[in-house]
Design a protein around this motif. Structure first.
Motif, mmCIF file in Angstrom:
data_model
loop_
_atom_site.group_PDB
_atom_site.id
_atom_site.type_symbol
_atom_site.label_atom_id
_atom_site.label_comp_id
_atom_site.label_asym_id
_atom_site.label_seq_id
_atom_site.Cartn_x
_atom_site.Cartn_y
_atom_site.Cartn_z
ATOM 1 N N THR A 146 0.359 -1.470 0.323
ATOM 2 C CA THR A 146 -0.180 -0.180 -0.029
ATOM 3 C C THR A 146 0.645 1.171 -0.057
ATOM 4 O OG1 THR A 146 -0.423 0.297 2.680
ATOM 5 C CG2 THR A 146 -1.442 -1.301 1.668
ATOM 6 N N ASP A 147 2.211 1.002 0.354
ATOM 7 C CA ASP A 147 2.854 2.152 0.448
ATOM 8 C C ASP A 147 4.031 2.102 0.356
ATOM 9 O OD1 ASP A 147 3.396 5.202 -0.295
ATOM 10 O OD2 ASP A 147 3.325 5.560 2.116
ATOM 11 N N VAL A 148 5.605 2.560 0.046
ATOM 12 C CA VAL A 148 6.681 2.195 0.719
ATOM 13 C C VAL A 148 6.938 4.089 0.603
ATOM 14 C CG1 VAL A 148 8.923 2.344 -0.629
ATOM 15 C CG2 VAL A 148 6.954 0.773 -1.094
ATOM 16 N N ASP A 149 8.028 4.647 1.643
ATOM 17 C CA ASP A 149 8.923 5.610 2.155
ATOM 18 C C ASP A 149 10.124 5.387 2.158
ATOM 19 O OD1 ASP A 149 6.752 6.975 2.378
ATOM 20 O OD2 ASP A 149 6.308 6.508 4.329
ATOM 21 N N GLY A 150 10.806 6.171 1.221
ATOM 22 C CA GLY A 150 12.379 5.856 1.604
ATOM 23 C C GLY A 150 12.726 6.364 0.049
ATOM 24 N N PRO A 166 12.553 -13.643 -13.916
ATOM 25 C CA PRO A 166 11.844 -13.306 -13.476
ATOM 26 C C PRO A 166 10.486 -12.857 -13.032
ATOM 27 C CG PRO A 166 13.673 -12.029 -13.780
ATOM 28 C CD PRO A 166 12.787 -12.816 -14.552
ATOM 29 N N GLN A 167 9.550 -12.645 -11.902
ATOM 30 C CA GLN A 167 8.617 -12.672 -11.584
ATOM 31 C C GLN A 167 8.454 -11.784 -10.791
ATOM 32 O OE1 GLN A 167 5.397 -15.503 -10.379
ATOM 33 N NE2 GLN A 167 3.857 -14.562 -10.593
ATOM 34 N N VAL A 168 7.741 -10.501 -10.958
ATOM 35 C CA VAL A 168 7.192 -9.139 -10.245
ATOM 36 C C VAL A 168 6.382 -9.084 -9.244
ATOM 37 C CG1 VAL A 168 8.097 -6.748 -9.824
ATOM 38 C CG2 VAL A 168 9.086 -7.754 -12.144
ATOM 39 N N LEU A 169 6.353 -9.439 -7.948
ATOM 40 C CA LEU A 169 5.828 -8.980 -7.401
ATOM 41 C C LEU A 169 5.195 -7.981 -6.995
ATOM 42 C CD1 LEU A 169 6.563 -12.212 -5.091
ATOM 43 C CD2 LEU A 169 4.921 -12.029 -7.080
ATOM 44 N N TRP A 170 5.874 -7.167 -6.352
ATOM 45 C CA TRP A 170 5.550 -5.475 -6.406
ATOM 46 C C TRP A 170 6.631 -4.560 -6.714
ATOM 47 C CZ3 TRP A 170 4.629 -6.774 0.366
ATOM 48 C CH2 TRP A 170 3.391 -7.361 -0.112
ATOM 49 N N TYR A 200 13.902 2.248 5.504
ATOM 50 C CA TYR A 200 12.473 2.280 4.377
ATOM 51 C C TYR A 200 11.256 1.630 5.512
ATOM 52 C CZ TYR A 200 15.188 1.862 0.581
ATOM 53 O OH TYR A 200 16.688 2.727 -1.030
ATOM 54 N N LEU A 201 10.166 2.762 5.249
ATOM 55 C CA LEU A 201 9.210 2.114 6.000
ATOM 56 C C LEU A 201 7.868 1.456 4.783
ATOM 57 C CD1 LEU A 201 7.599 4.416 8.798
ATOM 58 C CD2 LEU A 201 8.956 2.688 8.990
ATOM 59 N N ILE A 202 7.712 -0.219 4.645
ATOM 60 C CA ILE A 202 6.507 -0.467 3.471
ATOM 61 C C ILE A 202 5.846 -1.270 4.191
ATOM 62 C CG2 ILE A 202 6.733 -2.437 1.973
ATOM 63 C CD1 ILE A 202 10.000 -2.607 2.033
ATOM 64 N N ALA A 203 4.606 -0.103 3.969
ATOM 65 C CA ALA A 203 3.449 -0.985 4.054
ATOM 66 C C ALA A 203 2.639 -1.818 3.491
ATOM 67 C CB ALA A 203 2.309 0.576 4.291
ATOM 68 N N VAL A 204 2.628 -2.364 4.128
ATOM 69 C CA VAL A 204 1.745 -4.008 3.306
ATOM 70 C C VAL A 204 0.439 -4.304 4.721
ATOM 71 C CG1 VAL A 204 1.523 -6.591 3.206
ATOM 72 C CG2 VAL A 204 4.096 -5.267 3.467
ATOM 73 N N THR A 219 -3.569 -3.418 8.472
ATOM 74 C CA THR A 219 -1.989 -2.907 7.642
ATOM 75 C C THR A 219 -1.199 -2.239 8.660
ATOM 76 O OG1 THR A 219 -3.303 -2.174 5.869
ATOM 77 C CG2 THR A 219 -1.529 -0.894 5.788
ATOM 78 N N ARG A 220 0.009 -3.137 8.193
ATOM 79 C CA ARG A 220 1.163 -2.700 9.024
ATOM 80 C C ARG A 220 2.815 -2.417 8.455
ATOM 81 N NH1 ARG A 220 1.324 -4.791 14.270
ATOM 82 N NH2 ARG A 220 2.149 -3.679 15.098
ATOM 83 N N HIS A 221 3.414 -1.857 8.863
ATOM 84 C CA HIS A 221 4.257 -1.379 8.350
ATOM 85 C C HIS A 221 5.610 -2.106 8.279
ATOM 86 C CE1 HIS A 221 2.821 2.714 7.512
ATOM 87 N NE2 HIS A 221 2.588 2.422 6.736
ATOM 88 N N LEU A 222 6.595 -2.782 7.981
ATOM 89 C CA LEU A 222 7.331 -3.242 7.391
ATOM 90 C C LEU A 222 9.441 -2.159 8.193
ATOM 91 C CD1 LEU A 222 7.966 -6.054 4.754
ATOM 92 C CD2 LEU A 222 7.461 -6.416 8.026
ATOM 93 N N ARG A 223 9.526 -1.890 8.822
ATOM 94 C CA ARG A 223 10.818 -1.219 9.231
ATOM 95 C C ARG A 223 12.297 -2.380 8.529
ATOM 96 N NH1 ARG A 223 9.875 2.786 12.187
ATOM 97 N NH2 ARG A 223 6.869 2.366 12.883
ATOM 98 N N PHE A 224 12.588 -1.443 6.959
ATOM 99 C CA PHE A 224 13.726 -1.759 7.352
ATOM 100 C C PHE A 224 15.283 -0.469 7.090
ATOM 101 C CE2 PHE A 224 11.410 -4.366 4.694
ATOM 102 C CZ PHE A 224 12.085 -5.842 4.967
ATOM 103 N N ALA A 225 16.489 -1.336 7.657
ATOM 104 C CA ALA A 225 17.531 -0.180 7.843
ATOM 105 C C ALA A 225 17.975 -0.628 6.351
ATOM 106 C CB ALA A 225 18.185 -0.225 9.215
#
Length: 303
Positions: A146-150, A166-170, A200-204, A219-225
């Motif tokens: 639903t959203d990507v901040d980064g 390759p099969q692109v998903l997102w 990065y905050l990836i909303a799923v 909906t939750r955000h995955l937090r990547f450093a």
């Protein structure tokens, strides 16, 4: 060995998936989740090992959590968990048009969370294997981006074997949504590609129809450093809509802020204001000088 072949071997798909049906499932994906696994209360930084995003009930509420398949498996709150992608995940984009969907030039270093487990790199997938989830959902779950901040772009894709397409998903450059159907009792991993270091905050969003007829969604955000210089504390504290403006520690942008006194843009703004004031004063002096000369000339002409 060609770079493209090396990358394909590193990122080759193994798991069984409702989205793609590879020929040789990975035994590492055989797992079962006990119904009494707890939800950890403390914050965590996960920079290696096996983790999955998955739906689960907490206090009878449908939500998305991170399953940490550690020696003692636990579920973790995404808001209190940072997935750290270190330099061990760096790969060069192959000189192969097959990977043009990544949107970056060949030879560019990108951080890749691979589809198969790689030493020293956090291994991120998803599952629909929580016992209560399997008992209550009707057939499966829809996962959406639903959203990507980064600071860069994010691409997630599957690849069944070394030489398959390759099969692109997102892909973060596409409109929000990009729904992905996940059957009940599924455990899958894919390749996650980050084109720039930073937070990065990836909303799923996970949605499902229950056997009782109810529709649930969360909906939750995955937090990547991403990158060794990126602060995991910043990733933990980041809020949606803000992280793209946060340069990773040690980056050129961060260094330039320090070079002007470590107080951000204010010294630069101060210099601009001073320059404007001086320019205005110079204009006043010039105008006054011209007026004086005119008076002197008039007086001389009259005398």
């Amino acid at each position: 060995m060609a770079v493209s072949a090396l990358l394909a071997m590193t990122l080759a798909a193994q798991p069984a998936s409702p989205v793609a049906q590879p020929s040789s499932p990975d035994p590492a994906l055989d797992q079962s989740i006990a119904p009494d696994q707890p939800v950890a209360a403390e914050p965590a930084v996960l920079d290696a090992g096996h983790v999955d995003l998955g739906p689960r009930y907490v206090d009878d509420e449908w939500t998305l959590l991170i399953h940490d398949d550690a020696a003692t498996p636990v579920w973790r709150d995404p808001d209190r968990t940072v997935l750290q992608v270190t330099a061990a995940a760096l790969r060069a984009v192959p000189d192969d048009p097959t990977y043009g969907f990544l949107g970056v030039p060949a030879g560019t270093d990108v951080h890749v969370v691979p589809q198969v487990q790689h030493p020293g790199v956090v291994w991120v997938g998803w599952n629909t294997q929580d016992p209560r989830v399997m008992q209550t959902i009707d057939r499966g779950v829809t996962l959406e981006l639903t959203d990507v901040d980064g600071p860069g772009e994010v691409v997630m894709y599957l690849q069944d074997g070394t030489f398959s397409e390759p099969q692109v998903l997102w892909r973060s450059t596409e409109p929000p949504g990009q729904p992905m159907w996940v059957e009940v009792n599924t455990h899958t991993h894919a390749n996650w590609v980050f084109t720039a270091p930073g937070v990065y905050l990836i909303a799923v969003r996970a949605s499902a129809d229950l056997v009782g007829g109810e529709r649930v969604s969360a909906t939750r955000h995955l937090r990547f450093a991403v990158g060794d210089a990126t602060s995991t504390d910043e990733a933990l504290a980041a809020q949606p809509g803000e992280v793209a403006a946060l340069p990773p520690a040690g980056s050129d942008d961060a260094a330039s802020a320090d070079d002007v006194g470590g107080t951000g843009p204010w010294p630069v703004i101060g210099l601009v204001v001073v320059a404007v004031v001086l320019a205005g004063a110079l204009v006043v002096v010039v105008l006054r000088g011209r007026a004086v000369r005119r008076r002197v000339e008039q007086e001389r002409a009259g005398s």
